[in-house]
Design a protein around this motif. Structure first.
Motif: not given
Length: 534
Positions: A331, A334, A507, A513, A516-517
């Motif tokens: 994390i 990001p 990952e 994933m 993250k955004r």
């Protein structure tokens, strides 16, 4: 001959030994992320070495041996910044250079693809030795979990430049481990079992293994070392008493393996480990936030004129394992790329300390960041907590008592202790966290007091729950979300279909994933950051 000429010849020689047929030149050295890996300052980050595959490089001393780090993750997950945070810090502080690399994650059945990638990374490192300012003939392989299997197989090939290997929690006889070999062909298991190659000439090896490993029994590691010794090789077994399979889950009382590893590397290199010479970088390391308890945090502070929102990151680990570079490393980038300041904290672990001690550590970290807001150029009114697993419970607990928080993000947290406790055995949460030895009505009441499910109230700050649907804590997340709905607490849920426990295990899976955004977008929204500031 010029140094450039020597470097070109070195590239050609290395690739002739390790690269696919037809390759004639070294791939260009391109540092795509000068900001590094957000774990250790001074890293050259995201260097492509083969197609889309990349590695991170940290070079602090040209004459020192360089360690090639191969992450684990069961052949199907993980990355160059996942599962290896503690290892990278230990190597850095001991004065060693290191390279941490990604490779293809096709599962055990495709381990040979992964192995080919590690060979390619090794060739790339050697042919760019002059650029990295390292000695290409003083390289050490270091793998953990499935990465240790890859390192062991590569060591048996005696590639040029390799002077030794460190294998941590590896798999040595895949045919005897049903949990990882199910539905895999016998020929693949034979080719992938390091014990089958133990008779080959080997560089010196250090095998570090948990004494309570129930995924890859210690006896396998012992037989592997014994067979190497019988063939005239050098293999030292370091058994870590009562330790489980993954080294990142080992307790502070078991962290002595790091010192032993550094001592072994020094003996291998025939020179003492030298003090770390910290390199400059965007991450500030080991800032004391509680000097009396010697508790520290790492901080990323983005360049900005106006104060920015701050995210306090709290690692998980079952309340008994981990530190500020364990579990939560995916994390970091990001948050940094979104222009958010972040602070990853250590806190005291059980059984030496109680759960109330741990919560007080978190409260103290919040007070420290708020008090030092001018020093860090952060907005004390826009602090967000991020926790995962055990610390998911911690951050949501604190959210029930601190309405001034701008928001809380909990990854796969524990929200109801009573659903987790069935007895008062020495390893139970009741004993480790609360030091109660009898499961009574009074004990149940205490578990309820520390359960966010029962502490939640309508005046809590906004909450974001992030969970994979492929793990047992998904049910707790659903129940907690229902409770927040009943209370009209602002909240959202990000459910990752089929994802297991642990963001490190996400990952390598683009379908997971995406969190993250979405997490960054949610944090920016609750912190009132305008969209055009990306």
């Amino acid at each position: 001959m010029t140094s450039v000429g020597r470097n070109i010849l070195m590239c050609i020689a290395a690739l002739a030994l390790s690269a696919p047929a037809g390759a004639q030149t070294c791939p260009a050295l391109q540092v795509r992320n000068p900001a590094g890996n957000y774990i250790v300052p001074g890293v050259k980050g995201d260097i492509p070495y083969s197609g889309d595959l990349a590695l991170d490089a940290y070079v602090q001393r040209g004459s020192s041996p360089s360690i090639v780090v191969i992450h684990g993750g069961g052949w199907s997950s993980g990355s160059r910044i996942a599962h290896v945070g503690q290892i990278l810090e230990a190597l850095t502080r001991a004065g060693y250079n290191w390279f941490s690399l990604d490779y293809r994650l096709g599962g055990l059945a495709r381990f040979e693809d992964s192995l080919a990638d590690v060979r390619a990374a090794l060739a790339f490192i050697r042919c760019h030795a002059a650029d990295f300012r390292i000695d290409p003939n003083r390289l050490v392989l270091l793998g953990e979990d499935s990465g240790a299997q890859l390192a062991a197989l590569l060591a048996a090939e005696r590639p040029p430049g390799i002077i030794g290997g460190v294998l941590i929690g590896g798999f040595y006889d895949l045919r005897a481990v049903p949990a990882v070999s199910r539905d895999i062909g016998r020929d693949v298991l034979a080719r992938g079992s390091p014990i089958e190659r133990a008779a080959a000439p080997m560089p010196p090896l250090l095998v570090v293994h948990g004494g309570a490993d129930n995924e890859s029994p210690t006896e396998h590691a012992r037989r592997y070392c014994s067979q190497i010794a019988q063939g005239g090789g050098r293999c030292q077994l370091l058994e870590v008493a009562d330790a489980s399979h993954r080294s990142e889950n080992w307790w502070p009382s078991q962290w002595h393996y790091k010192r032993s590893m550094v001592e072994w590397l020094a003996a291998l290199a025939r020179e003492p480990a030298l003090p770390h010479r910290p390199l400059g970088g965007i991450v500030r390391k080991d800032i004391l936030y509680n000097p009396s308890a010697t508790l520290a945090l790492d901080a990323f502070l983005p360049p900005a004129r106006a104060p920015v929102p701050a995210v306090i990151v709290v690692h998980g680990g079952g309340w008994e394992a981990g530190d500020k570079v364990t579990y939560v490393t995916p994390i970091f980038e990001p948050l940094a790329r979104a222009g958010l300041a972040w602070f990853s904290i250590d806190y005291r672990l059980t059984p030496a300390f109680t759960h109330e001690d741990q919560l007080e550590d978190l409260r103290q970290a919040i007070r420290f960041v708020r008090a030092e807001h001018k020093r860090f150029n952060i907005d004390p009114a826009r602090i967000i907590l991020v926790g995962e697993s055990a610390s998911g419970q911690m951050v949501t607990h604190v959210a029930t008592e601190d309405r001034s928080l701008a928001g809380v993000v909990s990854f796969y947290g524990v929200y109801d202790f009573n659903a987790m406790v069935t007895d008062a055995s020495p390893r139970s949460l009741l004993v480790r966290l609360f030091r109660r030895t009898v499961l009574s009505d009074e004990s149940r009441a205490e578990l309820r007091r520390y359960s966010p499910l029962h502490r939640a109230h309508k005046d809590m700050p906004p909450v974001l729950l992030v969970n994979g649907t492929g793990e047992r804590l998904w049910a707790q997340a659903q129940t907690f979300a229902e409770r927040l709905t009943e209370l009209s607490v602002s909240h959202e849920v990000i459910a990752l279909e089929g994802a297991p426990h642990g963001m490190e295990n996400w990952e390598g899976h683009p379908e997971w994933m995406v969190y993250k955004r979405r997490v960054v977008e949610w944090i920016r929204q609750v912190a009132g950051v305008q969209a055009d500031r990306h």
